[in-house]
Design a protein around this motif. Structure first.
Motif, PDB file in Angstrom:
ATOM      1  N   TYR A  96       0.793  -1.226   0.000  1.00  0.00           N
ATOM      2  CA  TYR A  96       0.000   0.000   0.000  1.00  0.00           C
ATOM      3  C   TYR A  96       0.830   1.283   0.000  1.00  0.00           C
ATOM      4  CZ  TYR A  96      -3.666  -3.292   1.192  1.00  0.00           C
ATOM      5  OH  TYR A  96      -4.532  -4.344   1.170  1.00  0.00           O
ATOM      6  N   MET A  97       1.936   1.285   0.722  1.00  0.00           N
ATOM      7  CA  MET A  97       2.671   2.530   0.915  1.00  0.00           C
ATOM      8  C   MET A  97       3.692   2.794  -0.175  1.00  0.00           C
ATOM      9  SD  MET A  97       3.208   2.437   5.009  1.00  0.00           S
ATOM     10  CE  MET A  97       1.811   2.468   6.117  1.00  0.00           C
ATOM     11  N   ASN A 100       2.947   5.419  -3.052  1.00  0.00           N
ATOM     12  CA  ASN A 100       3.184   6.850  -2.855  1.00  0.00           C
ATOM     13  C   ASN A 100       4.658   7.202  -3.015  1.00  0.00           C
ATOM     14  OD1 ASN A 100       0.540   7.890  -2.260  1.00  0.00           O
ATOM     15  ND2 ASN A 100       0.612   6.598  -0.460  1.00  0.00           N
ATOM     16  N   TYR A 101       5.539   6.329  -2.542  1.00  0.00           N
ATOM     17  CA  TYR A 101       6.965   6.590  -2.707  1.00  0.00           C
ATOM     18  C   TYR A 101       7.340   6.605  -4.192  1.00  0.00           C
ATOM     19  CZ  TYR A 101       7.141   5.444   2.276  1.00  0.00           C
ATOM     20  OH  TYR A 101       6.919   5.418   3.622  1.00  0.00           O
ATOM     21  N   GLN A 103       5.311   7.340  -6.706  1.00  0.00           N
ATOM     22  CA  GLN A 103       4.748   8.560  -7.303  1.00  0.00           C
ATOM     23  C   GLN A 103       5.641   9.770  -7.004  1.00  0.00           C
ATOM     24  OE1 GLN A 103       0.809   8.813  -5.671  1.00  0.00           O
ATOM     25  NE2 GLN A 103      -0.092   7.488  -7.239  1.00  0.00           N
ATOM     26  N   CYS A 104       6.170   9.812  -5.800  1.00  0.00           N
ATOM     27  CA  CYS A 104       7.061  10.918  -5.418  1.00  0.00           C
ATOM     28  C   CYS A 104       8.333  10.880  -6.274  1.00  0.00           C
ATOM     29  CB  CYS A 104       7.391  10.799  -3.932  1.00  0.00           C
ATOM     30  SG  CYS A 104       8.163  12.258  -3.242  1.00  0.00           S
ATOM     31  N   SER A 147       1.517  18.035  -3.530  1.00  0.00           N
ATOM     32  CA  SER A 147       0.418  17.137  -3.188  1.00  0.00           C
ATOM     33  C   SER A 147       0.934  15.726  -2.919  1.00  0.00           C
ATOM     34  CB  SER A 147      -0.607  17.119  -4.324  1.00  0.00           C
ATOM     35  OG  SER A 147      -1.592  16.155  -4.091  1.00  0.00           O
ATOM     36  N   VAL A 148       1.750  15.233  -3.839  1.00  0.00           N
ATOM     37  CA  VAL A 148       2.314  13.890  -3.673  1.00  0.00           C
ATOM     38  C   VAL A 148       3.237  13.850  -2.455  1.00  0.00           C
ATOM     39  CG1 VAL A 148       3.857  12.197  -4.736  1.00  0.00           C
ATOM     40  CG2 VAL A 148       2.095  13.282  -6.098  1.00  0.00           C
ATOM     41  N   LYS A 151       1.313  13.592   0.819  1.00  0.00           N
ATOM     42  CA  LYS A 151       0.832  12.219   1.020  1.00  0.00           C
ATOM     43  C   LYS A 151       1.981  11.304   1.440  1.00  0.00           C
ATOM     44  CE  LYS A 151      -1.771  11.652  -2.809  1.00  0.00           C
ATOM     45  NZ  LYS A 151      -2.502  10.890  -3.821  1.00  0.00           N
ATOM     46  N   THR A 152       3.126  11.483   0.789  1.00  0.00           N
ATOM     47  CA  THR A 152       4.281  10.648   1.103  1.00  0.00           C
ATOM     48  C   THR A 152       4.761  10.898   2.527  1.00  0.00           C
ATOM     49  OG1 THR A 152       4.921  10.660  -1.222  1.00  0.00           O
ATOM     50  CG2 THR A 152       6.602  10.006   0.355  1.00  0.00           C
ATOM     51  N   ILE A 155       2.332   9.194   4.823  1.00  0.00           N
ATOM     52  CA  ILE A 155       2.541   7.742   4.777  1.00  0.00           C
ATOM     53  C   ILE A 155       3.802   7.366   5.543  1.00  0.00           C
ATOM     54  CG2 ILE A 155       3.121   5.852   3.204  1.00  0.00           C
ATOM     55  CD1 ILE A 155       0.177   6.548   3.153  1.00  0.00           C
TER      56      ILE A 155
END
Length: 197
Positions: A96-97, A100-101, A103-104, A147-148, A151-152, A155
């Protein structure tokens, strides 16, 4: 260790450069930079830290389990169950996490590409008056990255909290469980202390 680290990096680069030229040509500068910087570090840590620690931990676990199995099978089984709980957070992080990493990292690669394009195409930007266009596009990347990034960061904080919670559960849960076993007579106090140790 330095020789092993450098050998790992050389092997990684050899595998990278064995890709077909058209694949290497179409790889963006930012993507390549981001992947090389973080993947190289992750790969070397895997061979230098992760695998040796995992092997020594498994050997230690089997030794302790075998020793405690003869002392008290219920204590050995409980400790094996408690130690298996440690596999849950990495599975959650990976499933799940990690999204986000990634995407960053992708956004960082796009920003790097945009800056490199500006440096390489400076004359074109100046000649055609594209400064405003470039800045608007950069502002869009920056907004998306914020934004990303938020979230990162959230997380990452959740991940640290999860690991801390698991650490406390393992530590104090083991103390409590061994204390209960000693009080109920499933094991002697010295076996409970050995299990906690």
């Amino acid at each position: 260790q330095l020789i092993a680290t450098n050998q790992c990096r050389i092997d990684f680069l050899e595998n990278l450069f064995c890709n077909p030229l058209n694949k290497l040509f179409h790889t963006d500068y930012g993507e390549l930079t981001e992947n090389l910087n973080s993947d190289m570090e992750a790969l070397t840590k895997r061979y230098i830290e992760l695998y040796p620690n995992m092997i020594s931990s498994v050997i230690g676990l089997l030794g302790y389990f075998g020793f405690l199995l003869f002392q008290s099978p219920i204590v050995a089984g409980s400790l094996l169950g408690i130690s298996l709980l440690q596999f849950i957070p990495p599975i959650i992080v990976k499933k799940y996490m990690q999204i986000n990493y990634d995407q960053c990292r992708d956004m960082e690669a796009k920003i790097t590409d945009h800056i490199v394009e500006a440096v390489n195409g400076f004359e074109v930007i100046k000649l055609y008056g594209l400064k405003q266009w470039w800045q608007t596009k950069m502002a869009g990347y920056h907004k998306a990255y914020l934004s990303v990034g938020r979230k990162t960061d959230a997380i990452a904080a959740a991940q640290r909290s999860m690991y801390r919670l698991l650490d406390n559960i393992l530590k104090f849960g083991t103390y409590a469980l061994m204390g209960i076993y000693a009080m109920l007579g499933y094991c002697t106090l010295d076996v409970a202390v050995q299990a906690i140790y």
